[in-house]
Write a protein that holds these residues in place. Structure first.
Motif, PDB file in Angstrom:
ATOM      1  N   ASP A 116       0.837  -1.195   0.000  1.00  0.00           N
ATOM      2  CA  ASP A 116       0.000   0.000   0.000  1.00  0.00           C
ATOM      3  C   ASP A 116       0.874   1.248   0.000  1.00  0.00           C
ATOM      4  O   ASP A 116       1.830   1.354   0.780  1.00  0.00           O
ATOM      5  CB  ASP A 116      -0.909   0.018   1.232  1.00  0.00           C
ATOM      6  N   GLY A 117       0.546   2.191  -0.859  1.00  0.00           N
ATOM      7  CA  GLY A 117       1.290   3.443  -0.906  1.00  0.00           C
ATOM      8  C   GLY A 117       1.934   3.667  -2.259  1.00  0.00           C
ATOM      9  O   GLY A 117       1.531   3.088  -3.281  1.00  0.00           O
ATOM     10  N   TYR A 128       0.270   4.865  -7.332  1.00  0.00           N
ATOM     11  CA  TYR A 128       0.021   4.397  -5.974  1.00  0.00           C
ATOM     12  C   TYR A 128      -0.798   3.106  -6.042  1.00  0.00           C
ATOM     13  O   TYR A 128      -1.727   2.991  -6.851  1.00  0.00           O
ATOM     14  CB  TYR A 128      -0.751   5.442  -5.163  1.00  0.00           C
ATOM     15  N   SER A 129      -0.464   2.151  -5.188  1.00  0.00           N
ATOM     16  CA  SER A 129      -1.230   0.905  -5.122  1.00  0.00           C
ATOM     17  C   SER A 129      -1.949   0.830  -3.781  1.00  0.00           C
ATOM     18  O   SER A 129      -1.464   1.320  -2.761  1.00  0.00           O
ATOM     19  CB  SER A 129      -0.306  -0.309  -5.294  1.00  0.00           C
ATOM     20  N   LEU A 130      -3.117   0.208  -3.808  1.00  0.00           N
ATOM     21  CA  LEU A 130      -3.949   0.094  -2.613  1.00  0.00           C
ATOM     22  C   LEU A 130      -4.679  -1.235  -2.643  1.00  0.00           C
ATOM     23  O   LEU A 130      -5.330  -1.572  -3.627  1.00  0.00           O
ATOM     24  CB  LEU A 130      -4.966   1.247  -2.568  1.00  0.00           C
ATOM     25  N   THR A 131      -4.546  -2.021  -1.575  1.00  0.00           N
ATOM     26  CA  THR A 131      -5.254  -3.293  -1.502  1.00  0.00           C
ATOM     27  C   THR A 131      -6.699  -3.054  -1.088  1.00  0.00           C
ATOM     28  O   THR A 131      -6.975  -2.256  -0.193  1.00  0.00           O
ATOM     29  CB  THR A 131      -4.588  -4.233  -0.491  1.00  0.00           C
ATOM     30  N   ASN A 132      -7.595  -3.745  -1.763  1.00  0.00           N
ATOM     31  CA  ASN A 132      -9.021  -3.635  -1.464  1.00  0.00           C
ATOM     32  C   ASN A 132      -9.659  -5.000  -1.667  1.00  0.00           C
ATOM     33  O   ASN A 132      -9.816  -5.457  -2.785  1.00  0.00           O
ATOM     34  CB  ASN A 132      -9.680  -2.584  -2.364  1.00  0.00           C
ATOM     35  N   TYR A 136      -5.782  -5.425  -5.912  1.00  0.00           N
ATOM     36  CA  TYR A 136      -5.111  -4.129  -5.949  1.00  0.00           C
ATOM     37  C   TYR A 136      -5.876  -3.137  -6.813  1.00  0.00           C
ATOM     38  O   TYR A 136      -6.444  -3.488  -7.844  1.00  0.00           O
ATOM     39  CB  TYR A 136      -3.691  -4.275  -6.497  1.00  0.00           C
TER      40      TYR A 136
END
Length: 224
Positions: A116-117, A128-132, A136
């Motif tokens: 993340d970040g 920017y990558s973000l887990t959801n 991703y």
């Protein structure tokens, strides 16, 4: 910023697309589906211009064309570094692939594990990558583009062609020895706002959250 969606070329490329930024030859590839190289040729792009590959997961649909692409890059004599981003297990996947295909690459391959970040910090863009929910999502932010340089204004202020031009183009201010102040922003036309993009893979994303938090952004939903 141009987005080449590979989904329309094959049912196996549902989550694959290529990001091409203006004024840059480098391409950013999201996922590497089967037959990717043929689709790239159809769009008259060069595989050697791929500088970064981002794998959202290690499923067969997203990795089927990876080893073939890496081998092709080696065959055409690539020497430029290549960066690959992906989840945990990416390094082992590539090691096993090279072992069983008896392949070594003649270029430097950098492997990055997604967290993340901020994942990619380039001079022209950031990703920017973000887990959801175990997948991703990516925010792609492009840098503001400076407006056209006003050459006539430089001659009116008796500024001769010099390295000073490049600094004025990006809005820097200067105070000359004779006391003349130069405001860089007055030597360029209005700048162009950088494009932003949200890449969604999760089929159950929160539309309300997306509307409230993300404004003035391109939303690319690969699940439609």
């Amino acid at each position: 910023m141009n987005i080449v969606n590979l989904k329309k070329y094959s049912i196996y490329c549902g989550n694959s697309f290529i990001l091409k930024l203006s004024h840059l030859k480098d391409l950013v590839l999201f996922n590497c589906c089967e037959g990717l190289q043929c689709y790239v040729i159809q769009k008259k792009l060069k595989i050697n211009h791929i500088s970064r590959i981002i794998l959202t997961d290690l499923s067969i649909n997203n990795t089927a064309g990876l080893l073939g692409l890496l081998s092709s890059l080696n065959s055409i004599g690539r020497v430029k570094d290549l960066h690959i981003y992906g989840p945990l297990g990416l390094e082992k996947y590539l090691d096993f692939g090279k072992k069983y295909s008896h392949t070594n690459f003649g270029y430097v391959l950098y492997i990055h594990i997604l967290t993340d970040g901020l994942s990619i910090n380039h001079g022209k863009y950031r990703i920017y990558s973000l887990t959801n929910n175990s997948s991703y999502e990516f925010f792609i932010l492009c840098r503001e583009q400076a407006g056209k340089f006003r050459m006539k204004r430089t001659s009116n202020n008796y500024v001769k062609p010099s390295p000073l031009y490049s600094s004025l183009k990006i809005g820097k201010n200067f105070l000359l020895p004779d006391g003349l102040a130069l405001d860089g922003h007055k030597f360029t036309y209005t700048s162009f706002k950088g494009q932003n993009c949200l890449f969604i893979l999760n089929k159950f994303y929160d539309k309300t959250f997306t509307r409230n938090v993300i404004q003035d952004i391109i939303i690319l939903n690969m699940n439609k």
